[in-house]
Structure formats: C-alpha cells, structure tokens
Design a protein around this motif. Structure first.
Motif, PDB file in Angstrom:
ATOM      1  N   ASP A 163       0.818  -1.218   0.000  1.00  0.00           N
ATOM      2  CA  ASP A 163       0.000   0.000   0.000  1.00  0.00           C
ATOM      3  C   ASP A 163       0.852   1.268   0.000  1.00  0.00           C
ATOM      4  O   ASP A 163       0.343   2.357  -0.311  1.00  0.00           O
ATOM      5  N   ASP A 167       1.282   4.261  -7.404  1.00  0.00           N
ATOM      6  CA  ASP A 167       0.800   3.718  -8.677  1.00  0.00           C
ATOM      7  C   ASP A 167       1.894   3.973  -9.712  1.00  0.00           C
ATOM      8  O   ASP A 167       2.366   5.100  -9.856  1.00  0.00           O
ATOM      9  N   LYS A 188       3.447  -1.801  -9.924  1.00  0.00           N
ATOM     10  CA  LYS A 188       2.098  -1.491  -9.426  1.00  0.00           C
ATOM     11  C   LYS A 188       1.296  -0.714 -10.456  1.00  0.00           C
ATOM     12  O   LYS A 188       1.747   0.311 -10.977  1.00  0.00           O
ATOM     13  N   ARG A 189       0.123  -1.220 -10.738  1.00  0.00           N
ATOM     14  CA  ARG A 189      -0.831  -0.549 -11.624  1.00  0.00           C
ATOM     15  C   ARG A 189      -2.161  -0.489 -10.885  1.00  0.00           C
ATOM     16  O   ARG A 189      -2.772  -1.529 -10.632  1.00  0.00           O
ATOM     17  N   GLY A 190      -2.603   0.714 -10.525  1.00  0.00           N
ATOM     18  CA  GLY A 190      -3.806   0.832  -9.695  1.00  0.00           C
ATOM     19  C   GLY A 190      -3.513   0.251  -8.328  1.00  0.00           C
ATOM     20  O   GLY A 190      -2.571   0.658  -7.661  1.00  0.00           O
ATOM     21  N   THR A 191      -4.287  -0.756  -7.925  1.00  0.00           N
ATOM     22  CA  THR A 191      -4.051  -1.391  -6.622  1.00  0.00           C
ATOM     23  C   THR A 191      -3.356  -2.741  -6.762  1.00  0.00           C
ATOM     24  O   THR A 191      -3.068  -3.401  -5.766  1.00  0.00           O
ATOM     25  N   GLN A 192      -3.104  -3.158  -7.999  1.00  0.00           N
ATOM     26  CA  GLN A 192      -2.526  -4.485  -8.242  1.00  0.00           C
ATOM     27  C   GLN A 192      -1.020  -4.412  -8.525  1.00  0.00           C
ATOM     28  O   GLN A 192      -0.539  -3.463  -9.141  1.00  0.00           O
TER      29      GLN A 192
END
Length: 217
Positions: A163, A167, A188-192
């Motif tokens: 977290d 991004d 990391k792309r977005g939350t993934q």
C-alpha cells in the motif's frame, strides 16, 4: 593495514560487473561507499566476501551481487523516493542514496539503527532518514514511494508494504521457498502488483514477512 579500497574495486570487478550490472550510478556507488564501515567491527575483514554477511538474529547483509542486481532491475532515478526495508547498519541505504532523491531506511533493531545513523552521517549520506520500527510496517508517514526494496528474504509481502508503493512504482523482493530463492520485481498498476522473476538468490526470511496462515474456524 587492510587496503579496503582495493577490495572494493575487486568486489565490483569480480562480483558486480560479471553479473551484468553495468549502470554507472550503481557501479559508482559501490566503488564509493565503504562497505566495511557498515558492518560489525568483528566483520570488517569479511565485508567484501561474495556471500551474505551474518549480522546475527537471523539477519544478513545481502551479498554485493544480489543488491547490485536488485538495483539494476529497479533502475532508480535521481528524482525518486525509495523505501529501504531492513537497512541494518545502513549499507544499502548509503548505496541507494547515490542514485535516489531521498531514502527512507527502516530498521527495527534499535542498536543497528543507531549505528546506521552514525555510519550514514560519516559517509555524508544526508538524503537518508533512518526510521526505527517493525520492518513489516514500513514507514507510511513518509510515503507513498516510487521504489521499495526489501533487504532480506520474504515468503510474502504484507499489504501494509504494498500500500506504500505509488501507482506506477516498482518493488524488489527476494521470495524464499525453502532454501531456494528468487528475486522478483513488482510493478504497481492501480491497486494491483504484477511480479516478474529477475534472478535467483537467497537470504533468511525477515520477521513479519513469513507466510500468513489464514485463520479457519
């Protein structure tokens, strides 16, 4: 009198360059930072060996090749903020400080953290902040980060750490399965986060990075 300058050059020429690490900022940093100043006094003679250096309590200073290849894959730039987890006595943070804008170095062992502050100051690494606290907590108050690097083995990376990655950011972690380990780079792309295998290495799994067993009734 030990000639550490010669040993440092040998480390780069025999451990780092042959591992296909050629980026100038990494080579320059590893030739500049005095690794012997970031290990326990009893270990100074072993500072440039091509293997993990035992720091006690299940902690190691990663072998030069592993750190160099991680940094090569991460390609840190001078406008980025890096979270260095498990900095021990500060060697990794001192190296990264040469290529990043700022480094937040997390260490939970208070004695090692105090030694890191002293050694980093002596090395002139004034863009490093040492944060004392559990490694698995990271340092969210200073984030989010462009790059995260973990100085030890993991079975999995806690969400608390993921977290703290921006991004578009990158993370390097050494995933251990038994005695075998593989460094993976996460994007990391977005939350993934999507992970890609980079190279094989090994290190003890850090406290807080063990596999979490799901609780079942």
């Amino acid at each position: 009198m030990t000639d550490f300058t010669t040993r440092r050059t040998m480390m780069v020429d025999t451990q780092v360059r042959p591992s296909d690490v050629t980026k100038f900022p990494i080579i320059d940093a590893m030739l500049t930072v005095c690794r012997e100043d970031f290990v326990p006094a009893m270990q100074r003679e072993a500072a440039y060996m091509g293997e993990n250096l035992d720091l006690g309590s299940g902690r190691v200073l990663l072998e030069p090749r592993t750190l160099a290849k991680m940094l090569d894959a991460l390609a840190v730039t001078n406008d980025e903020m890096v979270l260095d987890i498990g900095c021990a006595m500060g060697y990794s943070a001192a190296v990264i400080a040469h290529m990043a804008e700022a480094v937040i170095a997390v260490e939970e062992d208070e004695t090692m953290a105090a030694e890191a502050v002293e050694a980093l100051a002596a090395a002139g690494a004034d863009n490093v902040v040492v944060h004392v606290g559990p490694l698995s907590d990271g340092a969210p108050q200073h984030g989010p980060y462009d790059v995260i690097i973990i100085q030890g083995g993991v079975a999995e990376v806690p969400d608390t750490i993921k977290d703290q990655l921006k991004d578009g950011g990158r993370i390097a972690a050494l995933f251990m399965q038994g005695a075998l380990g593989e460094v993976r780079i996460g994007y990391k792309r977005g939350t993934q986060i999507s992970w890609r295998a980079a190279f094989n290495a090994g290190a003890p799994v850090l406290a807080g990075f063990e596999r979490q067993v799901a609780f079942q009734l």
